[in-house]
Design an enzyme around this catalytic site. Structure first.
Site, mmCIF file in Angstrom:
data_model
loop_
_atom_site.group_PDB
_atom_site.id
_atom_site.type_symbol
_atom_site.label_atom_id
_atom_site.label_comp_id
_atom_site.label_asym_id
_atom_site.label_seq_id
_atom_site.Cartn_x
_atom_site.Cartn_y
_atom_site.Cartn_z
ATOM 1 N N GLU A 1 -15.394 -22.700 -33.228
ATOM 2 C CA GLU A 1 -15.668 -23.825 -34.127
ATOM 3 C C GLU A 1 -15.590 -25.186 -33.458
ATOM 4 O O GLU A 1 -16.486 -26.025 -33.646
ATOM 5 C CB GLU A 1 -14.747 -23.760 -35.355
ATOM 6 C CG GLU A 1 -15.042 -22.595 -36.307
ATOM 7 C CD GLU A 1 -14.345 -21.313 -35.934
ATOM 8 O OE1 GLU A 1 -13.608 -21.308 -34.924
ATOM 9 O OE2 GLU A 1 -14.515 -20.296 -36.640
ATOM 10 N N HIS B 1 -7.987 -18.632 -46.298
ATOM 11 C CA HIS B 1 -9.398 -18.583 -46.698
ATOM 12 C C HIS B 1 -9.582 -19.110 -48.114
ATOM 13 O O HIS B 1 -10.534 -18.737 -48.797
ATOM 14 C CB HIS B 1 -9.945 -17.142 -46.613
ATOM 15 C CG HIS B 1 -10.257 -16.695 -45.215
ATOM 16 N ND1 HIS B 1 -9.280 -16.410 -44.305
ATOM 17 C CD2 HIS B 1 -11.435 -16.508 -44.560
ATOM 18 C CE1 HIS B 1 -9.834 -16.046 -43.153
ATOM 19 N NE2 HIS B 1 -11.144 -16.107 -43.283
#
Lengths: 327, 326
Positions: A60, A129
């Protein structure tokens, strides 16, 4: 009007903009043939090829940084960050690089990039998440932050974000990807910084962000059943924030509650509450109320997780008490 | 596309002058700090001039570089002017960034300098992204990413080198190994070989004497030409030395490196002295010519410093301009 899902709206917005402008490309993990785990980007690679829908390694910070450099040099990248929780991984590239480049260069460098990511709990995905981290990026000058509340907003805001000459972070509520809403066939844009008065009302203003608009609507239906009238304001972007529309509504109703799925402490609800307290204090008939996610890491167990987020029941009850002078 | 430095006396002289310009710029910047005329602090490039000049002289104006906190040398070498640079260091409105960036954030987009960066390794993604942009948009620009040995400890380098190698991007990773990351020897922070890390991704890697401007330039010309043809990325480790401390205030540094070591590099391996001697030996210039060039550059720098000291600060209403682009 036809109805499409939020997921389809995002897909359409990207496809339309990519057809219009060759400098746009998209990169992220499993965005091409897989079309993301949520299948939001399905089939885009068939039209635009792997040159423009680019699968990256699981890295990322690396691909966020690549997007910053591409944006500085004539491209308009769209970064797909698979989960909002991964923002912590890209913070240097987003907040130290993308957000500051225009300012630090005295206006010479532009970073026209979009970072699409998501938010939202109750998907039983536990603490890494499920977070709604928009307050984190809204805190950093130089980033615009969009919070679509339906398929219509998702499409119109994303198209504006892609055309904006600044880094824009868009948070889509992952629980809404399959929710349908009326979305015109013909092209439209929603300007960044323009709130929407979702419902008119007189007794209280509910400022609701992203999926909290749905929560607020359900609460307002129940308030109506008891003869109480609530107005819903959807800011649509929190940076820039359409303060004027919010204040105008609060000055009319005299009561306000801000509903947001980010953690309540030091969050977006606190910022909006503070601005109302500073600028509309003498118009208030009740304390400024807010409801955010509990200040706990999001737990896995469904019975615990459901306690952490604002619900229509709780919004209804708190709004009712405010209107009826019980607070 | 790169200039034919090896066969052209003008190119040699320009490289010499550019190195002297960097050294002179830094001498003046250091003096501004010592005289407490410069806000904040700064990091001197002195000693490493052959790296920036050898590389940037192999680039076109339209090629990109990303720079570091020790970035004045890269900025000068890529074509920046003294006046705007000193104005920036002093926080003046006529600086390259209207005084908003300062020493650690000078950007000179017109000459392809995408900016110095105060996060160690922070520009590695930006450089790689500029290379992706060039490739995607069908331009033949090459990007050079400057960073130091200290930055090789950052994970970002390995993420972007992986992608650059997978996608054959026209980027050259230029690691200036000046032997120290801040106040710590590279041996204490870098395990194994630095170039082996690039090779692990299948990236062709070279080690070159960073005090030899012709060696740096010759290697870079070849790599730039190949990167333009789609043969990139490349990695170069340039062995060099910083004469000053980590920053201008780092005066007492014998606890991490000896005065003998510093003297050895300055006396025997100075890139400007050695290249000047070579130019004289090859009869391209004589000692008087070199002296005259130095004097002219000193006068230019002095005039730029005077200008910058007298220049106006930005108007106060600029504090909240340039947050967002229109």
């Amino acid at each position: 009007m036809r109805e499409i899902t939020l997921s389809q709206a995002v897909n359409e917005a990207i496809a339309e903009e990519m057809r219009r402008d060759d400098t746009i490309f998209l990169l992220g993990e499993d965005v091409a043939e897989a079309g993301t785990p949520f299948k939001i980007l399905s089939r885009l690679v068939e039209e635009f090829g792997t040159d423009r829908i680019i699968d990256t390694p699981i890295a990322e910070p690396g691909f966020a940084g690549i997007a910053v450099g591409a944006a500085m040099t004539g491209s308009r990248p769209i970064v797909d960050l698979m989960f909002g929780d991964f923002l912590f991984l890209v913070m240097d590239q987003l907040c130290n690089q993308a957000a500051k480049a225009h300012y630090m260069s005295g206006g010479k460098l532009n970073v026209p990039m979009v970072l699409r990511t998501n938010m939202g709990a109750t998907r039983r995905s536990a603490a890494q998440h499920s977070q709604s981290l928009h307050a984190l990026v809204a805190h950093i000058p130089g980033l615009k932050v969009a919070m679509p509340s339906s398929a219509y907003e998702a499409k119109g805001l994303l198209k504006s974000a892609i055309r904006d000459n600044n880094p824009v972070v868009i948070f889509e509520d992952k629980l809404m990807y399959q929710d349908k809403a009326p979305v015109p066939e013909e092209e439209f844009l929603i300007p960044l910084g323009e709130a929407n008065v979702k419902r008119d009302g007189t007794d209280i203003t509910l400022v609701a962000i992203s999926s909290m608009v749905q929560v607020a609507e359900e609460a307002v239906d129940r308030l109506s059943a008891e003869g109480l009238s609530a107005e819903i304001i959807d800011p649509r972007t929190i940076v820039p924030l359409d303060e004027e529309t919010i204040l105008k509504s609060v000055m009319k109703t005299g009561r306000v509650m801000i509903i947001d799925e980010g953690h309540q402490s030091f969050g977006v609800s606190a910022e909006i509450a503070a601005r109302i307290a500073e600028k509309a204090f003498y118009h208030l008939d009740a304390p400024v109320l807010r409801m955010g996610a509990m200040d706990v890491p999001i737990p896995f167990s469904p019975v615990l997780e459901d306690l952490t987020v604002p619900t229509a029941d709780r919004v209804f009850e708190l709004a009712r008490q405010a209107i009826q002078g019980e607070i | 596309m790169g200039r034919a430095a090896n066969s052209n006396a003008d190119d040699y002289i320009r490289m010499y002058k550019q190195m002297v310009r960097i050294r002179t710029f830094e001498d003046n910047a250091n003096q501004l700090y010592l005289d407490t005329k410069m806000p904040g602090l700064t990091h001197m490039y002195s000693g490493q001039e052959a790296v920036a000049v050898g590389i940037c002289e192999a680039l076109e104006k339209t090629d990109y570089i990303t720079s570091t906190h020790r970035g004045h040398g890269h900025c000068v070498a890529k074509g920046a002017q003294f006046k705007e640079m000193f104005c920036e260091l002093l926080g003046k409105a006529e600086g390259y960034c209207r005084g908003k960036g300062g020493s650690m954030h000078i950007a000179d987009q017109e000459n392809g300098n995408l900016g110095a960066n105060a996060i160690v390794g922070g520009s590695m993604g930006i450089a790689t992204g500029a290379a992706l942009s060039a490739k995607r948009l069908g331009k033949d620009h090459v990007t050079v990413c400057f960073f130091g040995d200290g930055a090789t400890a950052q994970g970002l380098l390995y993420e972007v080198m992986n992608m650059a190698a997978l996608w054959n991007l026209p980027v050259i990773y230029a690691c200036e190994n000046n032997l120290y990351g801040e106040y710590t020897k590279v041996e204490e922070t870098a395990a194994g070989s630095i170039t082996a890390r690039a090779k692990a991704f299948g990236i062709e890697a070279h080690v070159v004497d960073g005090q030899d401007v012709l060696a740096v330039n010759s290697l870079t010309q070849k790599l730039v030409a190949r990167a333009r043809k789609g043969e990139g990325p490349f990695f170069v480790e340039l062995m060099t030395y910083r004469y000053h401390g980590h920053h201008v205030g780092d005066i007492n540094r014998t606890y991490y490196r000896s005065k003998e070591e510093e003297a050895e590099w300055k006396d025997k391996r100075d890139p400007i002295t050695n290249f000047g001697a070579w130019l004289a030996k090859e009869k391209i210039v004589n000692a008087n010519d070199l002296e005259a060039m130095g004097a002219e550059i000193k006068a230019d720098a002095a005039a730029a410093v005077t200008y910058a000291l007298d220049a106006a600060y930005p108007p106060l209403d600029e504090v909240d301009s340039h947050i967002f682009a229109v």
